[in-house]
Design a protein around this motif. Structure first.
Motif, PDB file in Angstrom:
ATOM      1  N   ARG A 137       0.854  -1.181   0.000  1.00 15.35           N
ATOM      2  CA  ARG A 137       0.000   0.000   0.000  1.00 15.35           C
ATOM      3  C   ARG A 137       0.890   1.231   0.000  1.00 15.35           C
ATOM      4  NH1 ARG A 137      -4.388  -2.325   4.416  1.00 15.35           N
ATOM      5  NH2 ARG A 137      -5.121  -4.002   3.062  1.00 15.35           N
ATOM      6  N   MET A 138       0.664   2.116  -0.945  1.00 17.44           N
ATOM      7  CA  MET A 138       1.604   3.199  -1.197  1.00 17.44           C
ATOM      8  C   MET A 138       1.643   4.228  -0.065  1.00 17.44           C
ATOM      9  SD  MET A 138       3.119   2.331  -3.887  1.00 17.44           S
ATOM     10  CE  MET A 138       3.897   3.723  -4.706  1.00 17.44           C
ATOM     11  N   ARG A 139       0.537   4.495   0.565  1.00 15.36           N
ATOM     12  CA  ARG A 139       0.537   5.532   1.608  1.00 15.36           C
ATOM     13  C   ARG A 139       1.196   5.055   2.887  1.00 15.36           C
ATOM     14  NH1 ARG A 139      -2.391   7.183   5.940  1.00 15.36           N
ATOM     15  NH2 ARG A 139      -3.828   5.426   5.774  1.00 15.36           N
ATOM     16  N   THR A 140       0.880   3.807   3.294  1.00 16.48           N
ATOM     17  CA  THR A 140       1.368   3.313   4.582  1.00 16.48           C
ATOM     18  C   THR A 140       2.611   2.439   4.470  1.00 16.48           C
ATOM     19  OG1 THR A 140      -0.019   1.347   4.469  1.00 16.48           O
ATOM     20  CG2 THR A 140      -0.974   3.325   5.482  1.00 16.48           C
ATOM     21  N   GLY A 141       2.819   1.863   3.290  1.00 16.85           N
ATOM     22  CA  GLY A 141       3.935   0.940   3.125  1.00 16.85           C
ATOM     23  C   GLY A 141       3.643  -0.458   3.642  1.00 16.85           C
ATOM     24  N   VAL A 142       2.422  -0.709   4.047  1.00 19.47           N
ATOM     25  CA  VAL A 142       2.059  -2.042   4.535  1.00 19.47           C
ATOM     26  C   VAL A 142       2.207  -3.051   3.406  1.00 19.47           C
ATOM     27  CG1 VAL A 142       0.158  -3.456   5.372  1.00 19.47           C
ATOM     28  CG2 VAL A 142       0.539  -1.180   6.329  1.00 19.47           C
ATOM     29  N   THR A 143       2.791  -4.195   3.738  1.00 17.48           N
ATOM     30  CA  THR A 143       3.070  -5.221   2.740  1.00 17.48           C
ATOM     31  C   THR A 143       2.478  -6.566   3.148  1.00 17.48           C
ATOM     32  OG1 THR A 143       5.179  -5.763   3.786  1.00 17.48           O
ATOM     33  CG2 THR A 143       5.222  -4.117   2.046  1.00 17.48           C
ATOM     34  N   TYR A 144       2.220  -7.371   2.152  1.00 14.86           N
ATOM     35  CA  TYR A 144       1.775  -8.747   2.366  1.00 14.86           C
ATOM     36  C   TYR A 144       2.486  -9.622   1.342  1.00 14.86           C
ATOM     37  CZ  TYR A 144      -1.997  -6.571   5.001  1.00 14.86           C
ATOM     38  OH  TYR A 144      -2.715  -5.833   5.911  1.00 14.86           O
ATOM     39  N   TYR A 145       2.775 -10.861   1.746  1.00  8.74           N
ATOM     40  CA  TYR A 145       3.507 -11.771   0.880  1.00  8.74           C
ATOM     41  C   TYR A 145       2.836 -13.138   0.828  1.00  8.74           C
ATOM     42  CZ  TYR A 145       7.326  -8.415   1.370  1.00  8.74           C
ATOM     43  OH  TYR A 145       8.083  -7.278   1.353  1.00  8.74           O
TER      44      TYR A 145
END
Length: 120
Positions: A50-58
Motif C-alpha cells: 500500500r503506497m501511503r502506509t507501506g504495509v506489505t503482504y507476501y
C-alpha cells in the motif's frame, strides 16, 4: 494514458538475486501487487504494498526471500528477489489499483510482464 512498465527480469542461477521494477505513468495508485505465472500454471499472488502506509503482504512461498518496496516520488514499486530457486521461474506481472484494498487479482491495471528464469 495509464501504463505500468516492468523491468529487471532475466536469467539467474539458483541462489541468485534479481530486482524487478514497476514504473507507473498517467496516474498514481494506492496499491500495487506483484503476481507471477509459470508455464502451465495459474497466475498466483506474490506480494502487495500500500503506497501511503507501506504495509506489505507476501505469499507464503516467497516470505523471507522477496521484498516489495516503493518509491512514491517516482511512482515506482520494486520486488527484490533473493535466494531464487527454479520454482520461481515465471512471468512476473505488476498490477496497480486506485483502491486501497484489492481482493485477489482484481487489480484494474496490469503491466506486460517480465520473464524471470532461474536455472538449477
Amino acid at each position: 494514458q495509464v501504463q505500468l512498465v516492468e523491468s529487471g527480469g532475466g536469467l539467474v542461477q539458483a541462489g541468485g538475486s534479481l530486482r524487478l521494477s514497476c514504473a507507473a505513468s498517467g496516474r498514481t495508485f494506492s496499491t500495487y501487487g506483484w503476481f507471477r505465472q509459470a508455464p502451465g500454471k495459474e497466475r498466483e499472488f506474490v506480494a502487495t504494498i500500500r503506497m501511503r502506509t507501506g504495509v506489505t503482504y507476501y505469499a507464503d512461498s516467497v516470505k523471507g526471500r522477496f521484498t516489495i518496496s516503493r518509491d512514491n516520488a517516482k511512482n515506482t514499486v520494486y520486488l527484490q528477489m533473493n535466494s531464487l530457486n527454479p520454482e520461481d521461474t515465471a512471468v512476473y506481472y505488476c498490477a496497480a489499483d486506485q483502491r486501497t484494498i484489492v481482493v485477489g487479482d482484481g487489480y484494474n491495471y496490469w503491466g506486460q510482464g517480465t520473464q524471470v528464469t532461474v536455472s538449477s
